[in-house]
Write an enzyme that holds these catalytic residues in place. Structure first.
Site, PDB file in Angstrom:
ATOM      1  N   ARG A 119     -14.012   7.881   1.806  1.00  0.00           N
ATOM      2  CA  ARG A 119     -13.093   8.449   0.830  1.00  0.00           C
ATOM      3  C   ARG A 119     -13.865   9.279  -0.185  1.00  0.00           C
ATOM      4  O   ARG A 119     -14.030   8.896  -1.331  1.00  0.00           O
ATOM      5  CB  ARG A 119     -12.270   7.345   0.210  1.00  0.00           C
ATOM      6  CG  ARG A 119     -11.248   6.905   1.236  1.00  0.00           C
ATOM      7  CD  ARG A 119     -10.239   5.985   0.758  1.00  0.00           C
ATOM      8  NE  ARG A 119      -9.031   6.145   1.549  1.00  0.00           N
ATOM      9  CZ  ARG A 119      -7.972   5.395   1.412  1.00  0.00           C
ATOM     10  NH1 ARG A 119      -7.957   4.449   0.509  1.00  0.00           N
ATOM     11  NH2 ARG A 119      -6.921   5.594   2.168  1.00  0.00           N
ATOM     12  N   GLN A 124     -11.374  14.571   2.383  1.00  0.00           N
ATOM     13  CA  GLN A 124      -9.969  14.301   2.056  1.00  0.00           C
ATOM     14  C   GLN A 124      -9.002  14.838   3.103  1.00  0.00           C
ATOM     15  O   GLN A 124      -8.026  14.168   3.445  1.00  0.00           O
ATOM     16  CB  GLN A 124      -9.628  14.890   0.693  1.00  0.00           C
ATOM     17  CG  GLN A 124      -9.447  13.794  -0.332  1.00  0.00           C
ATOM     18  CD  GLN A 124      -9.269  14.320  -1.738  1.00  0.00           C
ATOM     19  OE1 GLN A 124      -9.247  15.516  -1.979  1.00  0.00           O
ATOM     20  NE2 GLN A 124      -9.142  13.407  -2.667  1.00  0.00           N
ATOM     21  N   ASP A 127      -8.552  12.496   6.081  1.00  0.00           N
ATOM     22  CA  ASP A 127      -8.194  11.113   5.771  1.00  0.00           C
ATOM     23  C   ASP A 127      -6.814  10.751   6.347  1.00  0.00           C
ATOM     24  O   ASP A 127      -5.789  10.876   5.684  1.00  0.00           O
ATOM     25  CB  ASP A 127      -8.222  10.938   4.246  1.00  0.00           C
ATOM     26  CG  ASP A 127      -7.878   9.531   3.798  1.00  0.00           C
ATOM     27  OD1 ASP A 127      -7.596   8.674   4.665  1.00  0.00           O
ATOM     28  OD2 ASP A 127      -7.865   9.284   2.580  1.00  0.00           O
ATOM     29  N   SER A 130      -4.602   7.902   4.711  1.00  0.00           N
ATOM     30  CA  SER A 130      -3.782   8.320   3.578  1.00  0.00           C
ATOM     31  C   SER A 130      -2.539   9.063   4.052  1.00  0.00           C
ATOM     32  O   SER A 130      -1.444   8.830   3.539  1.00  0.00           O
ATOM     33  CB  SER A 130      -4.582   9.207   2.625  1.00  0.00           C
ATOM     34  OG  SER A 130      -5.492   8.423   1.906  1.00  0.00           O
ATOM     35  N   TYR A 226     -10.888   0.918  -2.603  1.00  0.00           N
ATOM     36  CA  TYR A 226     -10.067  -0.098  -1.942  1.00  0.00           C
ATOM     37  C   TYR A 226     -10.085  -1.399  -2.742  1.00  0.00           C
ATOM     38  O   TYR A 226     -11.038  -1.678  -3.473  1.00  0.00           O
ATOM     39  CB  TYR A 226     -10.610  -0.408  -0.545  1.00  0.00           C
ATOM     40  CG  TYR A 226     -10.310   0.645   0.484  1.00  0.00           C
ATOM     41  CD1 TYR A 226      -9.000   0.904   0.895  1.00  0.00           C
ATOM     42  CD2 TYR A 226     -11.329   1.374   1.076  1.00  0.00           C
ATOM     43  CE1 TYR A 226      -8.735   1.856   1.860  1.00  0.00           C
ATOM     44  CE2 TYR A 226     -11.070   2.335   2.046  1.00  0.00           C
ATOM     45  CZ  TYR A 226      -9.768   2.568   2.437  1.00  0.00           C
ATOM     46  OH  TYR A 226      -9.508   3.503   3.384  1.00  0.00           O
TER      47      TYR A 226
HETATM   48  P1  NAD Z   1      -4.796   0.047   1.066  1.00  0.00           P
HETATM   49  O1  NAD Z   1      -3.833   0.594   2.053  1.00  0.00           O
HETATM   50  O2  NAD Z   1      -6.024  -0.608   1.557  1.00  0.00           O
HETATM   51  O3  NAD Z   1      -4.020  -1.002   0.110  1.00  0.00           O
HETATM   52  C1  NAD Z   1      -2.778  -0.695  -0.472  1.00  0.00           C
HETATM   53  C2  NAD Z   1      -2.748  -1.199  -1.901  1.00  0.00           C
HETATM   54  O4  NAD Z   1      -2.628  -2.633  -1.923  1.00  0.00           O
HETATM   55  C3  NAD Z   1      -3.991  -0.875  -2.718  1.00  0.00           C
HETATM   56  O5  NAD Z   1      -3.618  -0.117  -3.857  1.00  0.00           O
HETATM   57  C4  NAD Z   1      -4.550  -2.237  -3.105  1.00  0.00           C
HETATM   58  O6  NAD Z   1      -5.149  -2.242  -4.390  1.00  0.00           O
HETATM   59  C5  NAD Z   1      -3.299  -3.076  -3.073  1.00  0.00           C
HETATM   60  N1  NAD Z   1      -3.526  -4.549  -3.037  1.00  0.00           N
HETATM   61  C6  NAD Z   1      -4.430  -5.249  -2.319  1.00  0.00           C
HETATM   62  N2  NAD Z   1      -4.318  -6.564  -2.570  1.00  0.00           N
HETATM   63  C7  NAD Z   1      -3.326  -6.719  -3.477  1.00  0.00           C
HETATM   64  C8  NAD Z   1      -2.730  -7.842  -4.138  1.00  0.00           C
HETATM   65  N3  NAD Z   1      -3.157  -9.088  -3.933  1.00  0.00           N
HETATM   66  N4  NAD Z   1      -1.734  -7.617  -5.016  1.00  0.00           N
HETATM   67  C9  NAD Z   1      -1.298  -6.343  -5.245  1.00  0.00           C
HETATM   68  N5  NAD Z   1      -1.807  -5.277  -4.659  1.00  0.00           N
HETATM   69  C10 NAD Z   1      -2.818  -5.444  -3.780  1.00  0.00           C
HETATM   70  O7  NAD Z   1      -5.262   1.181   0.048  1.00  0.00           O
HETATM   71  P2  NAD Z   1      -4.932   2.738   0.020  1.00  0.00           P
HETATM   72  O8  NAD Z   1      -3.552   2.922  -0.434  1.00  0.00           O
HETATM   73  O9  NAD Z   1      -5.308   3.353   1.328  1.00  0.00           O
HETATM   74  O10 NAD Z   1      -5.955   3.281  -1.041  1.00  0.00           O
HETATM   75  C11 NAD Z   1      -6.209   2.649  -2.255  1.00  0.00           C
HETATM   76  C12 NAD Z   1      -6.733   3.666  -3.237  1.00  0.00           C
HETATM   77  O11 NAD Z   1      -7.858   4.381  -2.749  1.00  0.00           O
HETATM   78  C13 NAD Z   1      -5.766   4.764  -3.584  1.00  0.00           C
HETATM   79  O12 NAD Z   1      -4.770   4.414  -4.470  1.00  0.00           O
HETATM   80  C14 NAD Z   1      -6.697   5.799  -4.174  1.00  0.00           C
HETATM   81  O13 NAD Z   1      -6.983   5.529  -5.505  1.00  0.00           O
HETATM   82  C15 NAD Z   1      -7.924   5.634  -3.366  1.00  0.00           C
HETATM   83  N6  NAD Z   1      -8.017   6.731  -2.392  1.00  0.00           N
HETATM   84  C16 NAD Z   1      -9.019   7.641  -2.542  1.00  0.00           C
HETATM   85  C17 NAD Z   1      -9.122   8.700  -1.648  1.00  0.00           C
HETATM   86  C18 NAD Z   1     -10.209   9.711  -1.804  1.00  0.00           C
HETATM   87  O14 NAD Z   1     -10.930   9.659  -2.768  1.00  0.00           O
HETATM   88  N7  NAD Z   1     -10.374  10.642  -0.873  1.00  0.00           N
HETATM   89  C19 NAD Z   1      -8.247   8.821  -0.586  1.00  0.00           C
HETATM   90  C20 NAD Z   1      -7.236   7.864  -0.445  1.00  0.00           C
HETATM   91  C21 NAD Z   1      -7.149   6.821  -1.352  1.00  0.00           C
END
Ligand code: NAD
Length: 376
Positions: A119, A124, A127, A130, A226
């Site tokens: 990430r 991006q 990805d 996402s 994550y």
């Molecule tokens: P994910 O699919 O792994 O998880 C989904 C969500 O569940 C996450 O926000 C996580 O914090 C949440 N979660 C986990 N355990 C939990 C609990 N016990 N209670 C409540 N919530 C819980 O994650 P995702 O959506 O693929 O990505 C997370 C973050 O990564 C994004 O919000 C973003 O900030 C970041 N991201 C960065 C890039 C990049 O920099 N290129 C790209 C995609 C995402």
């Protein structure tokens, strides 16, 4: 170099790895493209549309025989058609089913995992997790809206006032944030919670209320953004505190995931039983075991009047745009791997010094080469 696009064989998979519009770009970069007959049909793309963009449409065996690189949605582990030196790119579930990666390694094929895309800004547009999460969040809300015996928006009509649906989103990552915007667009009152406090502002900027639980979750995020796994005592306290919010919600959408781990249980039987009859839960973590104790993947569970849906592959319910987005991710990744003049070479060049290559490369020369996956 020949690039092959087979039809997906995973049960219920409707997506295709590359859509016709992206074929033209591949051809322009000097690649030859072969597509399996009917590969795009379930997503709305005909063989004719692929031919019109310069692809050859051939039987399955020929796709695998001819291609130096195979582009898939699900890189079918151990596909007997894979051979030494051939490169395969797709979702390979390396952290969930690491054993299967060994089977691919044994064929001598070079396997890249879309899930392990780092990430970083540079990656991006590659990805796919996402882009697929975006689709899941959108579709999850629509599934809830059509199942709920109420409407989402507040309406003031001559026949009386309709109060808005209360939607609670658990997990406000990519899927959760998209679920918030979709539910808001439909007029629902939305609340959301995430274990990473960093998302509070994002939740609020989408017009939802962030549910704050007085829980110590400072060490909740890894360097990739994550969530980190918490101990059972944390999850227990989290569930106790969330009971009230859940009980007051008409819809709960859960999206919480921890990479490489089963999904954390956020909704217990007791919490489901506290919801009003007619309420709906859509568990978008069903494929990873589910966030709700009562979820059965791809089944409709009705428990004391509460309906629980656990679609195991939500992007496959929106195959046209899921394929279009995935196609952009995978072809950008391929272009990155090929570099400037890779298309003219007989096999995919591998540059182990490149971070994107290193992080996504699972197997090569008969071995599982990714340290984390090898350890698993
Ligand atoms: P994910 O699919 O792994 O998880 C989904 C969500 O569940 C996450 O926000 C996580 O914090 C949440 N979660 C986990 N355990 C939990 C609990 N016990 N209670 C409540 N919530 C819980 O994650 P995702 O959506 O693929 O990505 C997370 C973050 O990564 C994004 O919000 C973003 O900030 C970041 N991201 C960065 C890039 C990049 O920099 N290129 C790209 C995609 C995402």
């Amino acid at each position: 170099m020949k690039v092959g696009i087979p039809k997906e064989t995973w049960p219920g998979e409707t997506r295709v790895a590359v859509v016709p519009a992206a074929v033209a770009g591949l051809v322009k970069s000097g690649l030859e493209v072969v597509v399996e007959q009917g590969a795009g049909i379930a997503a709305g793309f005909t063989d004719e549309a692929y031919r019109a963009q310069g692809a050859a449409v051939v039987p399955r065996a020929e796709v695998f025989k001819a291609s130096a690189v195979v582009l898939q949605v699900r890189a079918t582990p151990g596909d007997p058609a894979l051979r030494s030196g051939q490169a395969v790119i797709g979702f390979a579930d390396p952290l969930g089913a690491p054993q299967a990666i060994r089977t691919v390694a044994a064929t001598g094929a070079t396997l890249f995992s879309m899930e392990l895309m780092p990430r970083i800004t540079r990656a991006q547009s590659m990805d796919a997790l996402s882009s697929m999460a975006t689709i899941a969040g959108y579709k999850g809300v629509l599934l809830a809206a059509t199942t709920l015996p109420r409407m989402f928006p507040m309406l003031m009509t001559a026949a009386g006032t309709i109060s808005p649906a209360h939607v609670f989103i658990m997990g406000a990552g990519v899927a959760g944030l998209q679920a918030i915007s979709t539910a808001r667009r439909l007029g629902a009152k939305v609340e959301a919670y995430d274990v990473r406090p960093a998302v509070k502002e994002q939740v609020q900027s989408l017009g939802a209320k962030f549910v704050e639980l007085p829980l110590e979750s400072a060490d909740s995020e890894d360097k990739g953004g994550y969530a980190k796994a918490q101990d059972e005592a944390f999850y227990k306290r989290q569930r106790e505190m969330m009971l009230k919010v859940v009980a007051a919600s008409d819809v709960v959408i859960t999206t919480a995931l921890i990479p490489g781990k089963p999904a954390p249980i956020l909704l217990t039987r007791e919490m489901v039983e506290a919801m009003a009859p007619g309420s709906v839960i859509v568990d978008l973590a069903a494929e990873r075991g589910g966030n709700c104790e009562l979820t059965k993947p791809d089944e409709v569970v009705v428990h004391q009047g509460v309906t629980i849906l656990g679609p195991s592959n939500p992007p496959a319910l929106v195959p046209y745009h899921a394929s279009q987005m995935y196609s952009k991710n995978i072809t950008t990744f391929l272009a990155h791997l090929l570099g400037k003049d890779g298309a003219a070479q007989p096999a995919l060049p591998i540059n182990p010094d490149d971070e994107i290559t290193r992080e996504t490369l699972l197997t090569r020369g008969g071995e599982v080469v990714h340290p984390r996956v090898r350890d698993l």
